[in-house]
Design a protein around this motif. Structure first.
Motif, short mmCIF file in Angstrom:
data_model
loop_
_atom_site.label_atom_id
_atom_site.label_comp_id
_atom_site.label_asym_id
_atom_site.label_seq_id
_atom_site.Cartn_x
_atom_site.Cartn_y
_atom_site.Cartn_z
N SER A 1 -1.39 2.46 6.94
CA SER A 1 -1.27 1.66 5.72
C SER A 1 -1.93 0.39 5.44
O SER A 1 -2.36 0.01 4.45
CB SER A 1 0.38 1.54 5.27
N SER A 2 -2.33 -0.19 6.86
CA SER A 2 -2.80 -1.35 6.78
C SER A 2 -4.45 -1.51 6.16
O SER A 2 -4.94 -2.39 5.55
CB SER A 2 -2.90 -2.09 8.10
N ASP B 1 -5.10 1.26 3.70
CA ASP B 1 -5.04 2.43 2.76
C ASP B 1 -5.69 2.00 1.49
O ASP B 1 -5.47 0.79 1.12
CB ASP B 1 -3.61 2.76 2.73
N ARG C 1 2.40 10.77 0.42
CA ARG C 1 2.39 9.61 -0.48
C ARG C 1 3.77 9.71 -1.45
O ARG C 1 3.79 9.28 -2.54
CB ARG C 1 1.17 9.67 -1.32
N PRO D 1 0.81 -1.19 0.04
CA PRO D 1 0.14 0.12 -0.03
C PRO D 1 0.79 1.23 0.18
O PRO D 1 0.15 2.50 -0.33
CB PRO D 1 -0.87 -0.21 1.20
N THR D 2 2.14 1.25 0.23
CA THR D 2 2.90 2.50 0.25
C THR D 2 3.54 2.67 -1.26
O THR D 2 4.05 3.66 -1.36
CB THR D 2 4.04 2.31 1.13
#
Length: 319
Positions: free
Chosen positions: A199-200, A202, A314, A173-174
């Motif tokens: 992020s878990s 996102d 981001r 997700p990053t």
């Protein structure tokens, strides 16, 4: 034009969404009559779980204000930011298991809308022609992950993003935008997690009935604009009415709206807020039907650009 303000209180007000609650016992038969999302509900849950989130959002806003004019120097393809997309499909019925063609149609819509290539871009009224923008971001389908489920609906507590609750966890997700296609329930078309959240969880959730152009997509939300609207949130854009009567979306070149607009408003639609401006009902961040929204602004573009610059929320997408 509105004064740009932000505070922890504003953070709690972001993404205010309304929805109709009439729903059949068979979700495959339901078609929403008004645009609705669950972002405020999700935001409030995140704030309760992590009170430091409001401070983090303030820091993102401060960075955005300072770096909104910085030139992006990260991952560019043909001069544009390119974002890989992972689509997670959670299905109980054949209709919910949307086709690869329907998935690609959503990617195609995002590429058109974020690059001013949409066929209705030239419908922007002359009053707003000086601020309409080509965001200059492209999307590439990276992977489709499918999972059969017995759930009739997933709700808005991010269960679809958690393997322990039967969902699919986001992939990288990053560095990749994750989309989930599923039955959300309660006439919610979709919702997004804006920059700053964990992020878990996102990414963006879109009900399968409003995902892309084909298959199960239903009018008046069958042109893929739910995806455009929600990805706009994921890129730090607020609702154009600022989630409050005569509120601020933190963008200088969008008019002040009384509140959200639904359907296909007649132009010009005047606000009763200070100065009685003509509302930009055709902006992707309003609540109008898919065929009634078709533009971003230069101010929204600079706001988006800031999150991808070095130090932005981001910036990891530059890798």
């Amino acid at each position: 034009m509105k004064k740009i303000l932000f505070s922890a209180v504003t953070a709690i007000m972001l993404f205010s969404c309304q929805n109709d609650k009439t729903e059949s016992s068979d979700p495959d038969l339901n078609v929403a009559s008004r645009r609705g999302c669950a972002s405020q509900e999700v935001l409030e849950g995140q704030l309760k779980a992590n009170p430091a989130l409001a401070l983090k959002m303030n820091e993102i806003e401060a960075f955005t204000a300072k770096h909104s004019l910085d030139k992006f120097t990260g991952r560019l393809v043909n001069g544009k930011i390119e974002i890989p997309v992972v689509v997670n499909v959670l299905y109980r019925t054949t209709a919910q298991n949307i086709s690869d063609a329907q998935i690609q149609s959503q990617i195609d819509v995002l590429n058109k809308d974020f690059n001013a290539l949409n066929s209705d871009y030239n419908n922007v009224p002359a009053l707003f022609s000086g601020v309409k923008a080509n965001i200059g971001i492209t999307f590439v389908l990276d992977q489709v992950i499918r999972k059969s489920t017995t759930k009739t609906s997933w709700g808005t507590n991010d269960a679809m993003k958690k393997t322990a609750q039967g969902g699919l966890a986001p992939t990288s997700p990053t560095t990749k935008l994750n989309l989930w296609s599923c039955v959300i329930g309660n006439d919610i078309l979709g919702y997004a997690q804006f920059p700053g959240g964990p992020s878990s969880t996102d990414g963006v959730v879109i009900d399968y009935r409003y995902f892309g152009l084909s298959g199960a997509a239903n009018a008046p939300f069958n042109l893929g604009r739910t995806g455009t609207h929600e990805v706009g949130h994921w890129m730090n854009l607020r609702h154009i009415w600022g989630d409050a009567t005569c509120g601020s979306d933190l963008v200088a070149d969008t008019p002040t709206h009384n509140e959200e607009n639904y359907g296909v408003p007649a132009y010009p639609h005047y606000s009763t807020c200070a100065g009685n401006p003509v509302e930009m009902t055709m902006n992707y961040m309003d609540y109008t039907n898919d065929n009634a929204m078709y533009m971003f602004t230069n101010g929204q573009k600079t706001r988006i650009s800031a999150i991808f610059t070095t130090g932005g929320a981001r910036a990891s997408f530059a890798q």
